[in-house]
Design a protein around this motif. Structure first.
Motif, PDB file in Angstrom:
ATOM      1  N   MET A   1      -9.733   0.472  -5.301  1.00 30.12           N
ATOM      2  CA  MET A   1      -8.492  -0.063  -6.192  1.00 30.12           C
ATOM      3  C   MET A   1      -7.554  -0.645  -4.968  1.00 30.12           C
ATOM      4  O   MET A   1      -7.527  -0.276  -3.773  1.00 30.12           O
ATOM      5  N   LEU A   2      -6.685  -1.307  -5.715  1.00 27.13           N
ATOM      6  CA  LEU A   2      -5.585  -2.185  -4.921  1.00 27.13           C
ATOM      7  C   LEU A   2      -4.135  -1.850  -5.653  1.00 27.13           C
ATOM      8  O   LEU A   2      -3.853  -1.849  -6.376  1.00 27.13           O
ATOM      9  N   LEU A   3      -3.348  -1.133  -4.430  1.00 26.42           N
ATOM     10  CA  LEU A   3      -2.116  -0.968  -4.774  1.00 26.42           C
ATOM     11  C   LEU A   3      -1.296  -1.913  -4.213  1.00 26.42           C
ATOM     12  O   LEU A   3      -1.095  -2.282  -3.060  1.00 26.42           O
ATOM     13  N   THR A   4      -0.476  -2.834  -5.096  1.00 30.42           N
ATOM     14  CA  THR A   4       0.337  -3.872  -4.670  1.00 30.42           C
ATOM     15  C   THR A   4       1.710  -3.790  -4.706  1.00 30.42           C
ATOM     16  O   THR A   4       2.231  -2.711  -5.577  1.00 30.42           O
ATOM     17  N   ASN A   5       2.439  -4.741  -4.182  1.00 30.95           N
ATOM     18  CA  ASN A   5       3.916  -4.622  -4.437  1.00 30.95           C
ATOM     19  C   ASN A   5       4.476  -3.435  -4.206  1.00 30.95           C
ATOM     20  O   ASN A   5       5.296  -2.860  -4.672  1.00 30.95           O
ATOM     21  N   ALA A   6       4.156  -3.132  -2.785  1.00 25.09           N
ATOM     22  CA  ALA A   6       4.532  -1.810  -2.234  1.00 25.09           C
ATOM     23  C   ALA A   6       5.313  -2.069  -0.835  1.00 25.09           C
ATOM     24  O   ALA A   6       5.143  -3.097  -0.200  1.00 25.09           O
ATOM     25  N   SER A  44     -12.032 -11.694  -1.785  1.00 22.87           N
ATOM     26  CA  SER A  44     -12.761 -11.035  -2.164  1.00 22.87           C
ATOM     27  C   SER A  44     -12.597  -9.535  -3.071  1.00 22.87           C
ATOM     28  O   SER A  44     -13.225  -9.008  -3.651  1.00 22.87           O
ATOM     29  N   PHE A  45     -11.183  -9.158  -2.865  1.00 13.84           N
ATOM     30  CA  PHE A  45     -10.757  -8.020  -3.454  1.00 13.84           C
ATOM     31  C   PHE A  45     -10.126  -8.395  -5.172  1.00 13.84           C
ATOM     32  O   PHE A  45      -9.759  -7.390  -5.873  1.00 13.84           O
ATOM     33  N   ASN A  46     -10.368  -9.694  -5.464  1.00 17.08           N
ATOM     34  CA  ASN A  46      -9.914 -10.019  -6.919  1.00 17.08           C
ATOM     35  C   ASN A  46     -10.318  -9.112  -7.777  1.00 17.08           C
ATOM     36  O   ASN A  46      -9.749  -9.093  -9.117  1.00 17.08           O
ATOM     37  N   SER A  47     -11.577  -8.595  -7.783  1.00 14.51           N
ATOM     38  CA  SER A  47     -12.136  -7.899  -8.941  1.00 14.51           C
ATOM     39  C   SER A  47     -11.749  -6.329  -8.823  1.00 14.51           C
ATOM     40  O   SER A  47     -11.986  -5.753  -9.979  1.00 14.51           O
ATOM     41  N   MET A  48     -10.869  -5.933  -7.754  1.00 21.54           N
ATOM     42  CA  MET A  48     -10.743  -4.592  -7.823  1.00 21.54           C
ATOM     43  C   MET A  48      -9.590  -4.451  -9.129  1.00 21.54           C
ATOM     44  O   MET A  48      -8.663  -5.150  -9.307  1.00 21.54           O
ATOM     45  N   SER A  49      -9.667  -3.010  -9.380  1.00 19.21           N
ATOM     46  CA  SER A  49      -8.334  -2.675 -10.206  1.00 19.21           C
ATOM     47  C   SER A  49      -7.201  -2.560  -9.368  1.00 19.21           C
ATOM     48  O   SER A  49      -7.113  -2.246  -8.163  1.00 19.21           O
ATOM     49  N   ARG A  50      -6.077  -2.897 -10.229  1.00 18.92           N
ATOM     50  CA  ARG A  50      -4.850  -3.115  -9.366  1.00 18.92           C
ATOM     51  C   ARG A  50      -3.747  -2.391  -9.943  1.00 18.92           C
ATOM     52  O   ARG A  50      -3.587  -2.089 -11.136  1.00 18.92           O
ATOM     53  N   GLU A  51      -2.672  -1.911  -9.057  1.00 17.91           N
ATOM     54  CA  GLU A  51      -1.674  -1.256  -9.751  1.00 17.91           C
ATOM     55  C   GLU A  51      -0.427  -1.796  -8.939  1.00 17.91           C
ATOM     56  O   GLU A  51      -0.415  -1.647  -7.816  1.00 17.91           O
ATOM     57  N   ASP A  52       0.543  -2.019  -9.797  1.00 13.72           N
ATOM     58  CA  ASP A  52       1.937  -2.758  -9.111  1.00 13.72           C
ATOM     59  C   ASP A  52       3.024  -1.556  -9.067  1.00 13.72           C
ATOM     60  O   ASP A  52       3.199  -0.817 -10.197  1.00 13.72           O
ATOM     61  N   LEU A  53       3.344  -1.370  -7.918  1.00 11.75           N
ATOM     62  CA  LEU A  53       4.076  -0.385  -7.543  1.00 11.75           C
ATOM     63  C   LEU A  53       5.550  -0.519  -7.464  1.00 11.75           C
ATOM     64  O   LEU A  53       6.375  -0.077  -7.156  1.00 11.75           O
ATOM     65  N   GLU A  54       6.016  -1.974  -7.924  1.00 12.10           N
ATOM     66  CA  GLU A  54       7.381  -2.164  -8.252  1.00 12.10           C
ATOM     67  C   GLU A  54       8.285  -2.132  -7.165  1.00 12.10           C
ATOM     68  O   GLU A  54       9.346  -1.458  -7.061  1.00 12.10           O
ATOM     69  N   GLY A  55       7.560  -2.295  -5.866  1.00 16.92           N
ATOM     70  CA  GLY A  55       8.507  -2.210  -4.778  1.00 16.92           C
ATOM     71  C   GLY A  55       8.646  -0.667  -4.161  1.00 16.92           C
ATOM     72  O   GLY A  55       9.103  -0.653  -3.080  1.00 16.92           O
ATOM     73  N   ARG A  56       7.882   0.389  -4.789  1.00 18.85           N
ATOM     74  CA  ARG A  56       8.131   1.710  -4.314  1.00 18.85           C
ATOM     75  C   ARG A  56       7.457   1.805  -2.917  1.00 18.85           C
ATOM     76  O   ARG A  56       6.729   0.812  -2.618  1.00 18.85           O
TER      77      ARG A  56
END
Ligand code: NIG
Ligand code: FE
Length: 398
Positions: A1-6, A44-56
């Motif tokens: 999985m990908l944790l984004t916006n962190a 290549s990570f485009n297919s990963m499930s993502r979670e937006d952490l809203e800057g946390r």
């Protein structure tokens, strides 16, 4: 999985907190696969499930590298005695202190010890802790030292946490060996170490080098056995006085020397050479109302890594909050918030000999804490406030 916006405090050396703003972390199975700026995430990570952490804020999962969470009873009576004027040493010499917890620990069943330890473990996990070191040392007979270490190992089967055990047979002289501390070392402590190790219960060997406990020569005898068994060393040293424990620990290339209020510049120098971590325990300093501060500047000047831990125990530090220990490290010992976070992540991992934890780095275990804060200094700054948003343990949200 990908944790984004962190915001990511990677704790890599070289920049404050190893901070990455607008960052992302990719996790594969139980490991960190990738970490960097969100804009650089590979296609290549485009297919990963993502979670937006809203800057946390993401930090490494926290590590409490010095605890005594397995023990029987409590010592609120001694807390009361100290506030009526008795000192920690006076209570210990009068038969209270560590040996009173020994009585309660011997009397407790394995189930009772486990149940009470879990309440303290759960408090730590709720603050993003993923690794806890647990010491024996309230048994002081072969059977009870082993009982404590078995309980410590059981914790790992019941909770999402890594437990590292330290054998602390040389913690105090039990009543039945009063005045015969050498005999205790030879007839109980060393046999208990051998027995516990043969059951696979020991990750490191610790001791208490102090006037009210054991001298350097006695601790050396235990450490010689540890070295023969290939086990690393830790030591409670220079807590109430300086009797050369830190230098002894350094001679054995100890992972850490702990407490260290009475350590000197020379002690810091040898610890720098042996690469031993200085584990500071502000909860004990606070609880015992100590006034002598550990030589933080000397540790910095000598390149000694500093860790912070709760020392969670019923006598000198009934503290089950690593966040509060971080705050105390700053307010009482004048560590910076960055040093205090390094003290419960990167440097705490070193104090336990763990090479794949304590940083947000590719290939490291995906033990992460996500906080409802936006700058890492907020973690040590607040008092009695837990801003944990979620925790990943071995890549799973647990
Ligand atoms: O880390 N210093 C020695 N051992 C513990 C205290 C144990 C106790 O008082 O029960 C410590 O502070
Ligand atoms: Fe301790």
């Amino acid at each position: 999985m990908l944790l984004t916006n962190a915001t990511i405090a990677t704790m890599k050396r070289g920049s404050p907190y190893g901070l990455i703003r607008d960052g992302a972390v990719a996790i594969k199975a139980d490991k960190i696969l990738w970490v960097g700026k969100a804009q650089d995430v590979p296609q290549s990570f485009n297919s990963m499930s993502r979670e937006d952490l809203e800057g946390r804020l993401i930090t490494p999962g926290l590590i409490d590298c010095h605890t005594h969470v397995v023990h029987g009873g409590n010592r609120s009576d001694e807390f009361e005695m100290r506030l009526n004027g008795a000192s920690y040493q006076e209570i210990s010499v009068a038969g209270g202190g560590i040996v009173s917890t020994v009585k309660n620990t011997r009397e407790a069943s394995q189930e009772e010890l486990l149940e009470s330890a879990l309440t303290r473990v759960d408090a730590l996990l709720a603050e993003g802790v993923c690794v806890i070191e647990v010491k024996s040392g309230y048994g002081l007979d072969v059977e009870t030292e082993i009982k404590m270490l078995r309980v410590a190992r059981l914790i790992e089967t019941l909770r999402p946490v890594i437990i590292r055990t330290s054998f602390l047979g040389a913690h105090a002289v039990p009543k039945e060996f009063k005045g015969r501390s050498d005999k205790y070392i030879d007839e109980v402590c060393i046999p208990a170490l051998l027995a516990a190790n043969s059951e696979g219960l020991v990750d490191a060997v610790d001791g208490f080098c102090e006037g009210i406990a054991f001298n350097k020569e006695q601790i050396s005898r235990v450490f010689d056995v540890a070295h023969k068994l290939g086990l690393p060393i830790k030591l409670h040293a220079e807590q109430l006085s300086n009797i050369g424990g830190a230098q002894l620990a350094a001679r054995y290339k100890a992972l850490s020397a702990d407490h260290l209020e009475y350590a000197t510049f020379k002690d810091a120098e040898v610890m720098g050479l042996s690469k031993s971590v200085a584990v500071l325990l502000p909860g004990a300093f606070y609880t015992l109302g100590e006034t002598q501060h550990p030589p933080v500047k000397a540790f910095r000047d000598c390149g000694v890594d500093i860790a912070i831990a709760t020392d969670c125990n019923p006598g000198s530090s009934p503290l089950a909050s690593l966040l509060l220990a971080m705050n105390m490290g700053c307010s009482l010992f004048k560590l910076t918030p960055e040093e205090s976070l390094a003290g419960v992540t990167r440097n705490a991992a070193r104090a336990l000999g763990l090479s794949n934890r304590g940083k947000v780095e590719v290939g490291f275990k995906a033990d992460l804490a996500v906080w409802d804060v936006f700058h890492p200094a907020e973690l040590a700054y607040r008092i009695g406030f837990n801003s944990l948003y979620k925790r990943f343990f071995g890549g799973l949200e647990l």
